[in-house]
Design an enzyme around this catalytic site. Structure first.
Site, PDB file in Angstrom:
ATOM      1  N   ARG A 118       0.820  -1.240   0.000  1.00 13.42           N
ATOM      2  CA  ARG A 118       0.000   0.000   0.000  1.00 13.42           C
ATOM      3  C   ARG A 118       0.841   1.272   0.000  1.00 13.42           C
ATOM      4  NH1 ARG A 118      -3.016  -3.126   3.741  1.00 13.42           N
ATOM      5  NH2 ARG A 118      -4.688  -4.178   2.610  1.00 13.42           N
ATOM      6  N   GLU A 182       9.484  17.683 -25.205  1.00 15.15           N
ATOM      7  CA  GLU A 182       8.863  18.118 -23.943  1.00 15.15           C
ATOM      8  C   GLU A 182       9.472  19.438 -23.464  1.00 15.15           C
ATOM      9  OE1 GLU A 182       6.213  16.603 -22.949  1.00 15.15           O
ATOM     10  OE2 GLU A 182       6.360  14.426 -23.239  1.00 15.15           O
ATOM     11  N   LYS A 224       7.633  22.803 -14.589  1.00 12.89           N
ATOM     12  CA  LYS A 224       6.793  21.656 -14.204  1.00 12.89           C
ATOM     13  C   LYS A 224       6.475  21.705 -12.708  1.00 12.89           C
ATOM     14  CE  LYS A 224       5.361  17.114 -14.704  1.00 12.89           C
ATOM     15  NZ  LYS A 224       5.370  15.884 -15.452  1.00 12.89           N
ATOM     16  N   ARG A 238      -2.746  21.752 -14.768  1.00 12.63           N
ATOM     17  CA  ARG A 238      -1.781  20.692 -15.092  1.00 12.63           C
ATOM     18  C   ARG A 238      -2.061  20.061 -16.460  1.00 12.63           C
ATOM     19  NH1 ARG A 238       1.034  15.981 -11.348  1.00 12.63           N
ATOM     20  NH2 ARG A 238       2.207  15.074 -13.083  1.00 12.63           N
ATOM     21  N   ASN A 242      -0.135  18.646 -21.238  1.00 13.97           N
ATOM     22  CA  ASN A 242      -0.417  17.621 -22.245  1.00 13.97           C
ATOM     23  C   ASN A 242      -0.589  18.194 -23.645  1.00 13.97           C
ATOM     24  OD1 ASN A 242      -0.349  15.242 -20.674  1.00 13.97           O
ATOM     25  ND2 ASN A 242      -2.259  15.883 -19.720  1.00 13.97           N
ATOM     26  N   HIS A 249      -0.790  10.528 -28.162  1.00 10.87           N
ATOM     27  CA  HIS A 249      -1.130   9.215 -27.602  1.00 10.87           C
ATOM     28  C   HIS A 249      -1.866   8.376 -28.637  1.00 10.87           C
ATOM     29  CE1 HIS A 249      -0.829  10.543 -23.091  1.00 10.87           C
ATOM     30  NE2 HIS A 249       0.333  10.289 -23.638  1.00 10.87           N
ATOM     31  N   HIS A 262       7.679   8.347 -27.541  1.00  9.72           N
ATOM     32  CA  HIS A 262       6.677   9.239 -26.955  1.00  9.72           C
ATOM     33  C   HIS A 262       6.903  10.693 -27.403  1.00  9.72           C
ATOM     34  CE1 HIS A 262       3.900  10.879 -24.006  1.00  9.72           C
ATOM     35  NE2 HIS A 262       4.860  11.671 -23.557  1.00  9.72           N
TER      36      HIS A 262
HETATM   37  P1  NAD Z   1      12.388   5.191 -22.182  1.00 13.28           P
HETATM   38  O1  NAD Z   1      12.236   5.050 -20.733  1.00 13.28           O
HETATM   39  O2  NAD Z   1      11.885   4.075 -23.033  1.00 13.28           O
HETATM   40  O3  NAD Z   1      13.931   5.434 -22.498  1.00 13.28           O
HETATM   41  C1  NAD Z   1      14.336   5.566 -23.830  1.00 13.28           C
HETATM   42  C2  NAD Z   1      15.484   4.604 -24.189  1.00 13.28           C
HETATM   43  O4  NAD Z   1      16.708   5.121 -23.682  1.00 13.28           O
HETATM   44  C3  NAD Z   1      15.347   3.226 -23.610  1.00 13.28           C
HETATM   45  O5  NAD Z   1      15.839   2.277 -24.523  1.00 13.28           O
HETATM   46  C4  NAD Z   1      16.240   3.286 -22.379  1.00 13.28           C
HETATM   47  O6  NAD Z   1      16.696   2.034 -21.955  1.00 13.28           O
HETATM   48  C5  NAD Z   1      17.366   4.119 -22.897  1.00 13.28           C
HETATM   49  N1  NAD Z   1      18.144   4.867 -21.932  1.00 13.28           N
HETATM   50  C6  NAD Z   1      17.708   5.473 -20.810  1.00 13.28           C
HETATM   51  N2  NAD Z   1      18.681   6.195 -20.269  1.00 13.28           N
HETATM   52  C7  NAD Z   1      19.773   6.026 -21.040  1.00 13.28           C
HETATM   53  C8  NAD Z   1      21.095   6.529 -21.010  1.00 13.28           C
HETATM   54  N3  NAD Z   1      21.460   7.424 -20.096  1.00 13.28           N
HETATM   55  N4  NAD Z   1      21.967   6.128 -21.955  1.00 13.28           N
HETATM   56  C9  NAD Z   1      21.561   5.258 -22.928  1.00 13.28           C
HETATM   57  N5  NAD Z   1      20.325   4.776 -23.040  1.00 13.28           N
HETATM   58  C10 NAD Z   1      19.440   5.161 -22.094  1.00 13.28           C
HETATM   59  O7  NAD Z   1      11.699   6.517 -22.739  1.00 13.28           O
HETATM   60  P2  NAD Z   1      11.557   7.997 -22.155  1.00 13.28           P
HETATM   61  O8  NAD Z   1      11.474   8.858 -23.345  1.00 13.28           O
HETATM   62  O9  NAD Z   1      12.542   8.278 -21.117  1.00 13.28           O
HETATM   63  O10 NAD Z   1      10.137   7.971 -21.428  1.00 13.28           O
HETATM   64  C11 NAD Z   1       8.953   7.713 -22.146  1.00 13.28           C
HETATM   65  C12 NAD Z   1       7.923   7.219 -21.177  1.00 13.28           C
HETATM   66  O11 NAD Z   1       7.659   8.230 -20.210  1.00 13.28           O
HETATM   67  C13 NAD Z   1       6.601   6.898 -21.826  1.00 13.28           C
HETATM   68  O12 NAD Z   1       6.136   5.682 -21.332  1.00 13.28           O
HETATM   69  C14 NAD Z   1       5.685   8.034 -21.406  1.00 13.28           C
HETATM   70  O13 NAD Z   1       4.341   7.658 -21.323  1.00 13.28           O
HETATM   71  C15 NAD Z   1       6.257   8.357 -20.049  1.00 13.28           C
HETATM   72  N6  NAD Z   1       5.978   9.727 -19.603  1.00 13.28           N
HETATM   73  C16 NAD Z   1       5.502   9.896 -18.352  1.00 13.28           C
HETATM   74  C17 NAD Z   1       5.275  11.159 -17.857  1.00 13.28           C
HETATM   75  C18 NAD Z   1       4.832  11.345 -16.440  1.00 13.28           C
HETATM   76  O14 NAD Z   1       4.481  12.473 -16.064  1.00 13.28           O
HETATM   77  N7  NAD Z   1       4.864  10.310 -15.630  1.00 13.28           N
HETATM   78  C19 NAD Z   1       5.532  12.280 -18.657  1.00 13.28           C
HETATM   79  C20 NAD Z   1       6.035  12.087 -19.936  1.00 13.28           C
HETATM   80  C21 NAD Z   1       6.258  10.788 -20.403  1.00 13.28           C
HETATM   81  N1  GLY Z   2       3.422  14.885 -18.419  1.00 12.86           N
HETATM   82  C1  GLY Z   2       2.241  15.537 -18.000  1.00 12.86           C
HETATM   83  C2  GLY Z   2       2.103  15.664 -16.524  1.00 12.86           C
HETATM   84  O1  GLY Z   2       2.949  15.281 -15.764  1.00 12.86           O
HETATM   85  O2  GLY Z   2       1.102  16.148 -16.084  1.00 12.86           O
END
Ligand code: NAD
Ligand code: GLY
Length: 367
Positions: A118, A182, A224, A238, A242, A249, A262
């Protein structure tokens, strides 16, 4: 090192930004209550950074959890494998989960932390530009469902975010560009002057100039943190974070998770949101073109996938989290630096936006 703060009362936390921070164990240990720590990472990031992190965490009892890499693994099955590892190592409620990796790892490890017994503490160590400027801050955690991106999850804030800007040195160029989508977003929605700064510094950012990266990351995180501090659970402002995401998406889900990154989907989706803002008479054509040019110079796609028709978009957009009482709400721009979230647009304008020939519209603007 710079320190920013996300102000959320008793759930407030610091964001540390600087070089070689993975080696600064004291920044982590002051946010770890117990002795047990699980480091959740993947099979790409682990060989690069886990040894250094384990060295910084000497003295703690560590459970490494190394997941397969990829958006396609951001699902129930992988989440279950995290719980398997935590339970096998008998982690108790005083444990801390550390996410070491990009947004996929951060979202999944954070959701695991929200659910395990939890709720246990967690710390974000984001290693992609996208996760450093966006996903590690603000407490959105979760996984994908085959019918929709990030549809299962929780708001769950970390204890701290530790951004080591030098980890970007190993990041593939395509992933760096995805993160820039972003970064540019913050300029478009709330910081007009930042857009000008980005136009002057986009080359330095793509060349991994540390000073430029630190400036871009701290300005993005500050924006942010401000928005999340004002509206943690996305009751209002917030949602402006997006921009381009509803169209984006739809692209990600339609193409299959992982086919478009993404940030790439957000970039093409942002162009669609800019065009719609233009059609509504809010944004000038010059400003739309200025933003498209910057996205393109960042190495990002500005044309949605050729295999998607208007109907495909509408179908996927119908399950967007911003849909309220059956009405689609979109983030659009009143002008550069000012976003609105609205369902007050004629459906014909949305249809026209979805039917634009983006290849032709952006031809002169692409680099
Ligand atoms: P990711 O986590 O898939 O990383 C991208 C690639 O880079 C992967 O292959 C990873 O293994 C590699 N990688 C990571 N760090 C590295 C490094 N330092 N050196 C070499 N390779 C490295 O993708 P991302 O773009 O980081 O994140 C995308 C995800 O984030 C999506 O699932 C999206 O929905 C999510 N997201 C969430 C929020 C939120 O507010 N929680 C906001 C934006 C995006
Ligand atoms: N990436 C959008 C949010 O965190 O609200």
């Amino acid at each position: 090192m710079q320190t920013l703060q996300v102000d959320l009362g008793e759930r407030s936390y610091p964001i540390f930004i600087g070089e070689q921070l993975i080696d600064r164990g004291e920044l982590l240990s002051r946010h770890i209550r117990g002795k047990q720590v699980a480091v959740v990472t993947n099979d790409t990031v682990a060989p690069l950074y886990i040894e250094r992190l384990l060295h910084s965490l000497a003295g703690f009892s560590i459970t490494p959890v190394v997941l397969p890499d990829g958006e396609g693994f951001k699902n129930w099955q992988t989440l279950q494998s995290i719980f398997d590892a935590l339970l096998t190592s008998r982690l108790d409620r005083s444990a801390t989960i550390i996410a070491l990796g990009g947004g996929v790892i951060g979202d999944m490890a954070g959701f695991a932390a929200a659910c395990y017994q939890r709720g246990v503490d967690f710390i974000q160590i984001p290693t992609t530009l996208l996760s450093q400027v966006d996903s590690s801050v603000g407490g959105k955690t979760g996984i994908n469902h085959p019918l929709g991106k990030n549809m299962i999850g929780a708001f769950y804030q970390p204890q701290a975010v530790l951004i080591d800007t030098t980890t970007l040195a190993t990041l593939p160029a395509r992933e760096l560009s995805a993160g820039l989508a972003e970064v540019i977003k913050y300029g478009l929605i709330c910081d007009g002057p930042f857009l000008g700064w980005l136009e002057s510094n986009i080359g330095k950012l793509r060349a991994l100039d540390q000073a430029a990266l630190t400036e871009a990351i701290s300005r993005s995180c500050a924006a942010k943190a401000r928005v999340v501090g004002a509206d943690e659970r996305e009751a209002g402002i917030r949602a402006t974070l997006n921009l381009g995401h509803t169209f984006g998406h739809a692209i990600e889900t339609h193409q299959g998770y992982g086919a478009w990154l993404h940030g790439e989907a957000v970039s093409a989706g942002t162009v669609m949101a800019l065009e719609m803002s233009c059609q509504l008479g809010w944004l000038s054509v010059e400003d739309r073109n200025r933003a498209v040019r910057l996205l393109s110079r960042a190495g990002l796609p500005v044309v949605p996938p050729a295999n998607m028709c208007a109907e495909d978009f509408l179908q996927h957009m119908a399950v967007d989290k911003k849909v309220l009482n059956g009405r689609l709400r979109l983030v659009l721009l009143k002008r550069l630096g000012e976003a609105v979230v609205t369902d007050d647009f004629p459906s014909e304008v949305l249809e026209a936006t979805l039917n634009v020939n983006y290849e032709a519209l952006t031809q002169e603007l692409r680099t």
